[in-house]
Design a protein around this motif. Structure first.
Motif, short mmCIF file in Angstrom:
data_model
loop_
_atom_site.label_atom_id
_atom_site.label_comp_id
_atom_site.label_asym_id
_atom_site.label_seq_id
_atom_site.Cartn_x
_atom_site.Cartn_y
_atom_site.Cartn_z
N UNK A 239 0.45 9.29 -0.91
CA UNK A 239 0.31 8.63 -2.20
C UNK A 239 -0.44 7.33 -2.20
N UNK A 240 -1.20 7.04 -1.16
CA UNK A 240 -1.89 5.77 -1.05
C UNK A 240 -3.07 5.66 -2.03
N UNK A 241 -3.38 4.42 -2.35
CA UNK A 241 -4.56 4.09 -3.13
C UNK A 241 -5.26 2.90 -2.46
N UNK A 242 -6.14 2.24 -3.15
CA UNK A 242 -6.96 1.18 -2.54
C UNK A 242 -6.10 0.07 -1.94
N UNK A 243 -5.03 -0.34 -2.64
CA UNK A 243 -4.21 -1.44 -2.14
C UNK A 243 -3.56 -1.08 -0.81
#
Length: 613
Positions: A239-243
């Protein structure tokens, strides 16, 4: 343990505690050493802005796991089996994890053999994922009389016994609070890594934190970094994104473990950037720019999502997306390369160009090294004829074109020989000539291309060889590419690149039939390697100088074995005219003796793990 002899897995901590190496059947043991891949020449010269992802991990969660097509001896003589799921893009993969919802998933030997042949390490899975498992896992830190972690020792011994390379630790349930200690978990991981020895690996999955809570961080944080520190490798949730990617990159760099952090991508989507499927390229590009590694969960999506319809085209499209951002790895090792283009399944099977059975079959362990470069209409895998196995490579390029097939990293030597088997008609017209080419990379950085024409004297299979003699080459030169050029109607049956070898062929002893165990056994000699073979990928502790065996009953091919034993069906007669032929690591056939079979009633259901007891 399962009720079948074809698979081994463990369903509880007690089964893990009770497992003993002496109960392991040789049939379930991988006989293929892990090929040491050369460093890709392209990655050495890449800048940080263009550098591709260096390591791709795939987690094989496919339809629950342990399918007949994955069984230790394969399936022979079945009806129409349709298209089988196989991993044909292993040149893009560094690590293969066999995953199922068992407590301990032990990879089937065919997967280990095929992955090792391609230079891909293989991990099993230790899984804790529900409340019952949580209570059981309270035993995880139990110690033996000498203070060792009992279950770390068992897991390490299982990997060594069956011939795979380590474990994914997937703790998706908390341990009982009174049993939990983050420090103990780190020590457990340390001991497991030590027990696996050099080349062994442990990957920690991003679920359980140091607080004994399942809280997916979707990257590295202070709550899971201690487990990366112990394991050396980390599989981030999807579930990762840029942050999360930015913070993970910074923390991995601070720990000096960028090469061990795999950012997860779920091929089914389920919260992944890009939505999974053919959108995995979006997530892969972000990982590439961050300088981390990638993990694909359930790449069998290409079969499952479409229920096998148009599978090969779907698979080709999916891996074409992956190839845009992942560094391909060379085939073979620094000493050589061999392929028969076999795909691990087929309708019929050929030995030295002769069709010996028309039966349908599948054996994933028999998959050979397949071309790295996309076909673009220049070649096809052809099942109408083969030299060894069920497939050949049909060449169909336009005259004058040079078509790459394999990336290599083979050390040039004055006695390096390219041997190739082919059939078909080659044009005598120089403008339409067809042949093999290879490229050499010299220490100066200069590349040279060399060619060898197909000279066709008949329409039957022919074997030719050429010494890769080059006046400009030095011992620091590398063979980096192998392909073909020109038109014509040619089928390639095999390619082998190796040094001249005058070592005697192995010999196979007569078959012994074990009535009580419903199996056959034999041995291979010599039982020890030469000094050169001992350090190469052409020697097995289990099958010595032979890669696999063809098991015959009279003139009928009964099956294929990657061990010095073959299990018979329960009602199958043990006596009869059994013979075993061996196939060397370079594709040569070693015929076994045709002597009367000795039958013994030894009451032993398991065979030794080595071939020369």
């Amino acid at each position: 343990m399962p009720a079948t002899d074809q698979f081994i897995y463990l369903s509880s901590m007690q089964e893990l505690a009770d497992w003993r190496p002496e109960n392991a059947s040789a049939t379930h043991v991988s006989n293929t050493p892990l090929v040491a891949r050369p460093t890709p020449s392209s990655s050495l010269s890449s800048s940080s802005s263009t550098r591709k992802i260096q390591n791709l991990l795939i987690c094989h969660d496919y339809r629950g796991g342990y399918h007949p097509s994955e069984s230790a001896q394969g399936v022979f003589g079945a009806g129409d089996m349709g298209d089988e799921y196989t991993a044909e893009y292993l040149h893009l993969t560094s690590t293969f994890i066999y995953f199922s919802h068992k407590r301990v998933s032990i990879p089937p030997a065919p997967w280990i053999n095929t992955c090792h042949r391609s230079g891909v390490r293989v991990l099993g899975t230790f899984l804790v994922e529900n409340s019952e498992a949580s209570r059981e896992a309270g035993r995880l830190f139990e110690r033996g009389s000498e203070g060792e972690f009992l279950f770390a020792s068992q897991l390490a011994l299982i990997a060594k016994t069956y011939g795979f390379d380590g474990w994914l630790l997937n703790m998706e349930s908390s341990l009982p609070p009174e049993k939990w200690s983050a420090n103990e978990m780190q020590r457990f991981i340390d001991e497991l890594r030590a027990g696996l020895g050099d080349g062994g690996g442990v990957v920690w999955y991003d679920a359980l934190t140091i607080l004994n809570q399942v809280h997916y961080q979707n990257g590295l944080t202070l709550l899971n970094a201690p487990f990366l520190s112990a394991a050396g490798e980390f599989f981030a949730n999807y579930g990762w994104r840029a942050r999360e990617l930015a913070s993970t990159t910074a923390m991995a760099a601070a720990m000096g473990l960028e090469d061990g952090v795999f950012m997860g991508i779920d091929c089914y989507g389920r919260g992944s950037l890009g939505g999974g499927g053919f959108g995995v390229g979006i997530a892969l590009e972000e990982i590439r720019k961050a300088g981390l590694q990638a993990a694909l969960f359930a790449p069998g999506w290409t079969w499952e999502h479409y229920e096998g319809k148009n599978f090969r085209n779907v698979e080709k499209k999916f891996w074409g997306v992956v190839a845009q951002t992942v560094e391909p790895k060379p085939a073979g090792d620094k000493d050589g390369f061999y392929t028969s283009f076999n795909r691990g399944f087929g309708s019929g099977l050929w030995v030295q160009g002769k069709k010996v059975t028309a039966a349908n079959w599948v054996h994933l362990g028999a998959q050979s090294l397949l071309p790295h470069f996309p076909s673009e209409g220049n070649w096809t895998l052809d099942t109408t004829c083969a030299y060894l196995g069920a497939w050949s490579l049909k060449l169909s390029s336009r005259p004058g074109a040079f078509i790459p097939l394999y990336r290599l990293g083979v050390n040039w030597a004055p006695d390096l020989v390219l041997e190739y088997t082919f059939q078909g008609s080659a044009s005598a017209n120089p403008s339409q000539a067809t042949g093999i080419y290879w490229e050499l990379l010299h220490p100066s950085g200069r590349k040279t291309r060399h060619t060898e024409l197909f000279i066709s004297e008949s329409t039957s299979w022919q074997t030719s060889s050429v010494l890769l003699d080059d006046e400009d080459s030095t011992l620091n030169s590398l063979v980096t590419e192998l392909g073909f050029f020109g038109g014509g109607s040619i089928n390639l049956g095999s390619l082998r690149l190796s040094k001249l070898n005058e070592a005697p062929q192995p010999t196979i002893t007569p078959v012994v039939a074990h009535e009580d165990a419903q199996k056959l056994s034999w041995s291979v000699y010599p039982s020890y390697p030469t000094s050169e073979a001992a350090s190469s990928s052409t020697w097995s502790e289990q099958t010595k100088g032979l890669q696999y065996f063809l098991v015959w009953n009279g003139e009928v091919l009964r099956g294929v074995a990657f061990a010095c034993e073959f299990l018979l069906d329960a009602a199958e007669p043990v006596g009869g005219g059994w013979r075993v032929d061996g196939i060397t690591w370079g594709g040569e056939v070693v015929r076994g003796p045709e002597q009367p079979v000795d039958t013994v009633a030894d009451g032993v259901g398991r065979l030794q793990l080595v071939a020369d007891a």
